[in-house]
Design a protein around this motif. Structure first.
Motif, mmCIF file in Angstrom:
data_model
loop_
_atom_site.group_PDB
_atom_site.id
_atom_site.type_symbol
_atom_site.label_atom_id
_atom_site.label_comp_id
_atom_site.label_asym_id
_atom_site.label_seq_id
_atom_site.Cartn_x
_atom_site.Cartn_y
_atom_site.Cartn_z
ATOM 1 N N ALA A 65 0.649 -1.229 -0.139
ATOM 2 C CA ALA A 65 -0.001 0.092 0.046
ATOM 3 C C ALA A 65 0.825 1.261 -0.059
ATOM 4 O O ALA A 65 0.780 2.171 -0.662
ATOM 5 N N ILE A 66 1.962 1.211 0.846
ATOM 6 C CA ILE A 66 2.926 2.494 0.842
ATOM 7 C C ILE A 66 3.648 2.635 -0.322
ATOM 8 O O ILE A 66 3.664 3.785 -1.162
ATOM 9 N N ASP A 67 4.040 1.416 -0.890
ATOM 10 C CA ASP A 67 4.685 1.543 -2.357
ATOM 11 C C ASP A 67 4.025 2.191 -3.248
ATOM 12 O O ASP A 67 4.080 2.705 -4.186
ATOM 13 N N ALA A 68 2.520 1.795 -3.298
ATOM 14 C CA ALA A 68 1.364 2.133 -4.336
ATOM 15 C C ALA A 68 1.381 3.743 -4.011
ATOM 16 O O ALA A 68 1.108 4.741 -5.143
ATOM 17 N N LEU A 69 1.203 4.146 -2.783
ATOM 18 C CA LEU A 69 1.051 5.639 -2.612
ATOM 19 C C LEU A 69 2.223 6.460 -3.129
ATOM 20 O O LEU A 69 2.175 7.503 -3.848
ATOM 21 N N VAL A 70 3.356 6.018 -2.629
ATOM 22 C CA VAL A 70 4.584 6.519 -3.152
ATOM 23 C C VAL A 70 4.672 6.619 -4.545
ATOM 24 O O VAL A 70 4.978 7.717 -5.473
ATOM 25 N N ARG A 71 4.349 5.603 -5.476
ATOM 26 C CA ARG A 71 4.349 5.695 -6.913
ATOM 27 C C ARG A 71 3.350 6.787 -7.344
ATOM 28 O O ARG A 71 3.556 7.424 -8.346
ATOM 29 N N ARG A 72 2.276 6.672 -6.873
ATOM 30 C CA ARG A 72 1.129 7.655 -7.157
ATOM 31 C C ARG A 72 1.582 9.061 -6.999
ATOM 32 O O ARG A 72 1.322 9.996 -7.873
ATOM 33 N N SER A 73 2.291 9.476 -5.963
ATOM 34 C CA SER A 73 2.684 10.849 -5.443
ATOM 35 C C SER A 73 3.709 11.248 -6.324
ATOM 36 O O SER A 73 3.721 12.429 -6.649
ATOM 37 N N LEU A 74 4.664 10.345 -6.603
ATOM 38 C CA LEU A 74 5.609 10.740 -7.657
ATOM 39 C C LEU A 74 5.137 11.151 -9.096
ATOM 40 O O LEU A 74 5.792 11.912 -9.654
ATOM 41 N N ALA A 75 4.211 10.195 -9.241
ATOM 42 C CA ALA A 75 3.728 10.742 -10.664
ATOM 43 C C ALA A 75 2.609 11.802 -10.708
ATOM 44 O O ALA A 75 2.494 12.555 -11.678
ATOM 45 N N ALA A 76 2.006 12.157 -9.657
ATOM 46 C CA ALA A 76 0.903 13.235 -9.704
ATOM 47 C C ALA A 76 1.220 14.360 -8.749
ATOM 48 O O ALA A 76 0.067 15.165 -8.812
ATOM 49 N N ASN A 77 1.982 14.268 -7.943
ATOM 50 C CA ASN A 77 2.177 15.551 -6.829
ATOM 51 C C ASN A 77 2.610 16.490 -7.701
ATOM 52 O O ASN A 77 3.552 16.762 -8.112
ATOM 53 N N PRO A 78 1.691 17.820 -7.498
ATOM 54 C CA PRO A 78 1.908 18.972 -8.132
ATOM 55 C C PRO A 78 3.192 19.922 -7.788
ATOM 56 O O PRO A 78 4.012 20.351 -8.377
ATOM 57 N N ASP A 79 3.492 19.802 -6.446
ATOM 58 C CA ASP A 79 4.671 20.636 -5.815
ATOM 59 C C ASP A 79 5.903 19.988 -6.605
ATOM 60 O O ASP A 79 6.746 20.599 -6.953
ATOM 61 N N LEU A 80 6.066 18.493 -6.761
ATOM 62 C CA LEU A 80 7.146 17.898 -7.181
ATOM 63 C C LEU A 80 7.018 18.213 -8.566
ATOM 64 O O LEU A 80 8.339 18.412 -9.176
ATOM 65 N N ALA A 81 5.996 18.079 -9.323
ATOM 66 C CA ALA A 81 5.904 18.430 -10.498
ATOM 67 C C ALA A 81 6.539 20.072 -11.157
ATOM 68 O O ALA A 81 7.225 20.441 -11.912
ATOM 69 N N ALA A 82 6.251 21.044 -9.892
ATOM 70 C CA ALA A 82 6.839 22.065 -10.171
ATOM 71 C C ALA A 82 8.194 22.380 -9.795
ATOM 72 O O ALA A 82 8.890 22.932 -10.550
ATOM 73 N N ALA A 83 8.752 21.450 -9.078
ATOM 74 C CA ALA A 83 10.028 21.437 -8.836
ATOM 75 C C ALA A 83 10.789 20.810 -9.759
ATOM 76 O O ALA A 83 12.046 21.504 -10.238
#
Length: 477
Positions: A65-83
């Motif tokens: 579950a954590i692995d899936a959440l991390v993958r999703r956040s790396l793909a869709a988190n807007p702050d990381l996309a902005a960085a």
């Protein structure tokens, strides 16, 4: 005439030699402090000194579950996309500044229709007053980088891109750490809610028994009132836990780039495993592993280069330019032999008086350099403080967890004994319920202590830099 060519050659060589220097301080990567050390290092087998950190350190919790959440956040988190976008921007700006090393080349073309009055001579050889003139030319310009101002600017831009790269790595590390910590907190809250509900059930049964005994005259009103207060306090804690759980799930949704109502997996402690060993890098390695320290070093590099830019602006500059083309009233003969035009221009500019503007800009750049030095030093100190604080938390929270586990084992043994005695009629049901209530209280404390130890593990991975150097996308961002 025999000495003209060697003299011109000597001048050219001198200019080339001059162009090889660059004014301003030359940057050297700061070394780790000679007295670098951690405080509060645990003396147990779970912390391994000089161990490496995997790039996907969160996988050590062995939670799909954590692995899936991390993958999703790396793909869709807007702050990381902005960085990542900011990194691309800084890299393109650095590439643009490096273009100043080369000559600039452009082409220009124009067509004009004009008529001169009879009182003025025609500019044309044909003496026509009404004419169409076609002009086209190729222009080449180059600034000799005598004192390295161009190179220092390109150096500063490259360092700024490097700083942005590590800021992106810091955003990546913060995001993954926040996801893991949020998942651990959610698991803890779910366990605390289940325990609180079990405790409420036990306390409700105790209150019912005490009321029955009060009706029989075997219990005082004060005892019943005290039990009501205890039950009310426990019930009062449940809405707060439910609110925290809802907010935690909202946080996870935001970190993974989703709306709060998005479907998410439930995180339970049964899905988590505590990492068997925790890596502690050597103190000398920490400054190379922490993205915030590397970003501070890159900012220091950029500030050093800007001092050179400011100094070079106060020194002479030489520009060379040339153009070649043609002009004709007939477009077809634009580049005919007689219509060719060309020019070669060399220019020298040197500031004489500017009211102290350039001098003050140099002093400002030097002050910014001193500021960057202090900020780098502060980043190093904060890094070692962060690691030492995390190690101290690991020591104390592990002790608290051991105590909580011992308390729960004792409470579990007490419940087992009480149940056996109740079956034999040796104790009243109230005593069994009291033992069960004590068990649930120790279980609540255990869940909180367990969450602290899990969170400490995630915090240590973050404090050590998160293993970004093992990722394949580390350079491209």
């Amino acid at each position: 005439m025999a000495t003209a060519f060697p003299r011109r050659t000597g001048v050219c060589l001198a200019l080339l030699l001059l162009s090889g220097c660059a004014v301003g301080p030359n940057f050297h990567q700061p070394a780790a402090p000679a007295d670098a050390a951690y405080a509060n290092v645990p003396a147990d087998g779970r912390t391994v000194v000089e161990a490496d950190i995997p790039g996907d350190w969160w996988s050590l919790f062995k939670s799909p579950a954590i692995d899936a959440l991390v993958r999703r956040s790396l793909a869709a988190n807007p702050d990381l996309a902005a960085a990542r976008a900011a990194l691309r921007q800084s890299q393109e700006l650095a590439a643009a500044d490096h273009g100043a090393y080369l000559p600039s080349v452009d082409v220009a073309a124009s067509t004009s229709r004009a008529r001169n009055p009879n009182v003025l001579a025609s500019p044309l050889q044909s003496n026509q007053n009404l004419y169409t003139l076609h002009t086209g030319q190729l222009n080449v310009g180059y600034q000799l980088d005598l004192f390295g101002g161009v190179r220092r600017q390109a150096e500063s831009s490259s360092a700024a891109a490097e700083a942005q790269r590590f800021q992106m790595e810091a955003a990546y590390l913060t995001l993954t750490s926040n996801i893991v910590t949020a998942a651990i907190t959610e698991a803890s809250l779910r366990a605390q809610i289940a325990t609180t509900r079990n405790s409420i059930t036990a306390q409700t049964q105790i209150l019912q028994i005490m009321r029955g005994r009060q009706r029989l005259g075997d219990a005082a009103e004060a005892d019943v009132a005290a039990q009501r207060v205890l039950l009310a306090q426990t019930e009062q804690s449940l809405p707060g836990l439910l609110r925290q759980l809802a907010q935690q799930r909202d946080l996870i949704a935001a970190l993974t780039g989703q709306m709060p109502d998005a479907q998410q997996p439930d995180i339970d402690f049964a899905q988590l495993s505590l990492p068997q060993s925790l890596p502690i890098s050597l103190p000398a390695q920490l400054v190379d592993q922490r993205p915030d320290v590397r970003a501070a070093a890159a900012n220091l590099h950029a500030a050093a280069a800007q001092v050179g830019v400011a100094i070079a602006a106060r020194l002479p500059a030489i520009t060379l330019s040339g153009s070649v083309g043609g002009a004709s009233t007939d477009f077809a003969s634009l580049l005919a032999h007689g219509n060719i035009l060309w020019s070669i221009v060399g220019g020298l500019t040197a500031p004489i008086f500017d009211g102290g503007t350039l001098r003050h800009r140099q002093h400002a750049a030097e002050a910014a350099y001193d500021e960057a030095k202090a900020q780098y030093r502060s980043a190093v100190l904060a890094a070692f403080q962060n690691v030492s604080d995390t190690l101290a938390a690991i020591i104390t929270d592990r002790d608290a967890l051991k105590t909580a586990e011992q308390a729960k084992r004792a409470a579990s043994a007490s419940v087992t004994i009480a149940r056996g005695q109740a079956r034999l009629g040796a104790i009243a049901p109230l005593q069994l319920l009291n033992a069960e209530q004590a068990y649930w209280q120790t279980d609540l404390t255990l869940q909180q202590a367990r969450a602290a130890v899990y969170s400490d593990s995630a915090a240590l991975f973050q404090a050590m830099g998160g293993g970004w150097w093992h990722r394949n996308d580390v350079v491209a961002g």
